[in-house]
Design an enzyme around this catalytic site. Sequence first.
Site, PDB file in Angstrom:
ATOM      1  N   LYS A   1     -13.402  -1.232   6.847  1.00  0.00           N
ATOM      2  CA  LYS A   1     -14.041  -2.081   5.849  1.00  0.00           C
ATOM      3  C   LYS A   1     -15.098  -2.989   6.466  1.00  0.00           C
ATOM      4  CE  LYS A   1     -11.075  -0.429   2.835  1.00  0.00           C
ATOM      5  NZ  LYS A   1     -10.119   0.347   3.626  1.00  0.00           N
TER       6      LYS A   1
ATOM      7  N   ASP B   1      -0.239  -5.828   9.547  1.00  0.00           N
ATOM      8  CA  ASP B   1      -1.319  -4.925   9.160  1.00  0.00           C
ATOM      9  C   ASP B   1      -2.558  -5.765   8.866  1.00  0.00           C
ATOM     10  OD1 ASP B   1      -2.893  -2.869   8.321  1.00  0.00           O
ATOM     11  OD2 ASP B   1      -1.571  -2.164   6.729  1.00  0.00           O
TER      12      ASP B   1
ATOM     13  N   TRP C   1       0.855  -1.181   0.000  1.00  0.00           N
ATOM     14  CA  TRP C   1       0.000   0.000   0.000  1.00  0.00           C
ATOM     15  C   TRP C   1       0.894   1.234   0.000  1.00  0.00           C
ATOM     16  CZ3 TRP C   1      -2.471   2.547   4.778  1.00  0.00           C
ATOM     17  CH2 TRP C   1      -3.475   3.455   4.390  1.00  0.00           C
TER      18      TRP C   1
END
Length: 396
Positions: free
Chosen positions: A246, A211, A131
């Site tokens: 999310k 993560d 990312w």
Amino acid sequence: MHFDAIGRVPGDPILGLMGAYANDPNPRKFDLGVGVYKDSQGLTPIPRSVKLAEQRLVDSQDTKIYIGGHGDAAFGKVINELVLGSDSKLIATQRAGATQTPGGTGALRLSADFIAHCLPGRGVWLSNPTWPIHETIFAAAGVKVSHYPYVGSDNRLDVEAMLATLNQVPEGDVVLLHACCHNPTGFDLGHPDWQRVLDVVRSRKLLPLIDFAYQGFGDGLEQDAWAVRLFAAELPEVLITSSCSKNFGLYRDRTGALIVCTQDTEKLLDVRSQLAHIARNLWSTPPDHGAAVVATILGDPELKSLWADEVETMRLRIAQLRAGLLEALQPYGLAERFAHIGVQRGMFSYTGLSPAQVQELRDHHSVYMVSSGRANVAGIDASRLDLLAEAIARVV
């Protein structure tokens, strides 16, 4: 004047895609850029469990006073259990604690500043690719950033190259690992791969920073936590960043946590005191609303069950979109070429499309995705899979 020498920084390319998509008048356009879940109507809905929890909070909250430096204690308890398991020995022995942060990004920044201030000289190793914000967050904190291979030029997961590099990482450095639904590629390690990574991390005395932004979007809420719980059980010290953006749909409410696992309770108190001190200078105290929603849902068996069902519905829809796109590509003889889309997990897919092909899709077919070829599968309209497949076929 004071500001005369200040130049203009280019805007974030992904956020820029949002504007370009919004301004495109083509009614047949596709938004596969920004990483948000979308339902069959193309909307990013608020889960019903969240709405019910919010209504309960509206009726019961009697203050908006600041919460502590570590955030809502009830949120810390339930997020610890969600990530590490309700039967976690680390929780039972008070070796794991959660510090609430403004989203998963806030957790990453807190971890970066913690490394810079409390573990000076340690570098962080990121997957190639990763990312993009991983790169800038650690660089901004003054932490040296290096990379280990992850996906090769053939758009395949390269575990051997990853392990070879990790075996050369200086002892004590930090290695950032994606727990599931790797962003941006969608390629995840299998259980045997994770065991091999664990062995290297242990032998090289590395500090894992995991993560965990998409719990529930890969193979399920419990299944996606497998690697996190393995590392937490087998190693004395682990850092975990968790995001509720999310799986709870709390994107704009910025709800996340940095979970620290230590060798004993006293060391946990030491580390948490440092985190509270660092956080005080970053955001003072974290926002309350999203954390209160999560605590309300996970603390109520009925709401928790409803929420788990809603997460599973989202997960299954994404998996069905992957399978549906491969089926739509079949008449063009492209199903085998793009078979990796069915292997990948989570919202994102490294499609293997080149920057030139991505640009052609945008210019001639109003299909918007990141120039690297990363597509947000959750943004696909299931009723127009044939149209998307035709567009892809025209550019490859």
